[in-house]
Design a protein around this motif. Structure first.
Motif, short mmCIF file in Angstrom:
data_model
loop_
_atom_site.label_atom_id
_atom_site.label_comp_id
_atom_site.label_asym_id
_atom_site.label_seq_id
_atom_site.Cartn_x
_atom_site.Cartn_y
_atom_site.Cartn_z
N GLY A 17 0.86 -1.17 0.00
CA GLY A 17 0.00 0.00 0.00
C GLY A 17 0.89 1.22 0.00
O GLY A 17 1.81 1.33 0.83
N ARG A 44 1.25 5.62 -0.68
CA ARG A 44 0.54 6.90 -0.71
C ARG A 44 1.17 7.85 -1.71
O ARG A 44 2.38 7.84 -1.94
N TYR A 48 -4.19 6.79 -2.76
CA TYR A 48 -3.65 5.53 -2.29
C TYR A 48 -3.42 4.60 -3.48
O TYR A 48 -4.24 4.53 -4.40
N ARG A 59 -2.45 0.64 -4.60
CA ARG A 59 -2.31 -0.76 -4.20
C ARG A 59 -1.53 -1.50 -5.30
O ARG A 59 -1.99 -1.59 -6.44
N ILE A 78 -8.67 6.71 -0.64
CA ILE A 78 -8.93 5.82 0.49
C ILE A 78 -9.15 6.68 1.73
O ILE A 78 -8.55 7.74 1.88
N THR A 104 0.28 3.24 6.11
CA THR A 104 0.13 3.93 4.84
C THR A 104 -1.31 4.40 4.64
O THR A 104 -1.56 5.53 4.22
N GLY A 105 -2.26 3.52 4.93
CA GLY A 105 -3.66 3.89 4.78
C GLY A 105 -4.12 4.85 5.85
O GLY A 105 -4.80 5.84 5.59
N GLU A 143 -2.22 6.72 7.85
CA GLU A 143 -1.27 7.82 8.04
C GLU A 143 -0.88 7.88 9.51
O GLU A 143 -0.35 6.91 10.04
#
Length: 288
Positions: free
Chosen positions: A33, A35, A86, A88, A117, A246-247, A249
């Motif tokens: 994942g 950013r 985001y 993937r 995301i 990552t998702g 933060e």
């Protein structure tokens, strides 16, 4: 939306893989994942390095160079006009038969999705999360290293479902010794008397890219920080707690298992780290 799939950018509706792909049948594959902030893919090289390490760990021979994968990531962002969002990145073992044998999958598959995301409502970034400890334990590193970003996330998914059953959006996962490993998708940090602590990979924590960034920022800010064994007691009695991923933060935690952490509001060290992180993500990475 355009999706990169095995060398081509295709429409979302046409982005399909076979039902015989072992990534689907057995979770046999890896992912990252990533950013992107204001056209800057944050720490892309570090993500690609970890992607390669995960592939090596599961004996997945990838036919693509790092540059080819980097180009695929950036091209997908450009194709979707994505400047903030985001990414993937996924590699599967590829199509095989109904048996487990990975050597019967001659060609791995690679795809990239670039989209928006939002893991938690904005109010929780401002006021903090109330989280819980769940019964599902983090898988023992001797069984499967947490450093491998495997497509099989059932261990984390079960813990996430338990969190929701308890009315929480996130959960602490303990290892089989009862020590804090990580959350279902985030690394966990606590602050005690001005010092930051976080579990190590040996306790079951993923070596997160955002986690590494926090180590770098702490050093620049002059904040003492170390990996350390943590129990629930340590979090209950911490001055501050925050999560990184990552998702997710960087997000504060103000309550664990019904117990307020510190004074029940995001603390000063969290705010200091957050401000530095917001600056870092637009400077450290790969520009589109």
């Amino acid at each position: 939306m355009k999706v990169f799939l095995d060398g081509q950018l295709v429409d979302q509706a046409d982005a399909k893989i076979s039902v015989f792909d072992h990534g689907l049948l057995y979770g046999d594959g890896i992912f990252e994942g990533i950013r992107i902030y204001d056209g800057n893919v944050f720490r892309l090289e570090e993500h690609l390095e970890r992607f390669e390490y995960s592939a090596k760990a599961i004996l997945l021979k990838m036919p693509w160079s790092r540059q080819e994968i980097s180009d695929a990531v950036c091209d997908t962002c450009r194709a979707n006009g994505l400047k903030d969002g985001y990414i993937r990145l996924v590699a599967t073992r590829g199509v095989g038969d109904l048996g487990l044998s990975p050597w019967l999958c001659p060609k791995p598959s690679l795809f990239v999705i670039a989209d928006k995301i939002k893991l938690y409502p904005q109010e929780h970034y401002e006021k903090g999360l109330a989280i819980v400890t769940v019964p599902t334990r983090r898988m023992n590193p001797a069984a499967l290293s947490p450093a491998i970003k495997s497509l099989n996330y059932l261990n984390n998914i079960m813990a996430k479902m338990e969190a929701q059953q308890f009315g929480a959006l996130e959960a602490i996962m303990l290892n089989d010794q009862g020590l804090v490993a990580e959350c279902t998708g985030d690394n966990v940090f606590v602050v005690h008397k001005g010092k930051i602590f976080t579990p190590s990979a040996q306790q079951g924590a993923l070596k997160g890219i955002t986690r590494d960034a926090i180590f770098d920022l702490a050093a620049k800010l002059g904040l003492p920080m170390e990996e350390h064994e943590l129990t629930r007691y340590d979090i209950w009695n911490a001055d501050e707690c925050f999560l990184t991923g990552t998702g997710a933060e960087v997000i504060p935690v103000v309550k664990l298992d019904g117990r307020e952490i510190g004074n029940g509001t995001p603390g000063p060290i969290f705010k200091q780290v957050l401000e530095a992180f917001h600056q870092l993500v637009r400077e450290d990475g790969t520009k589109l």
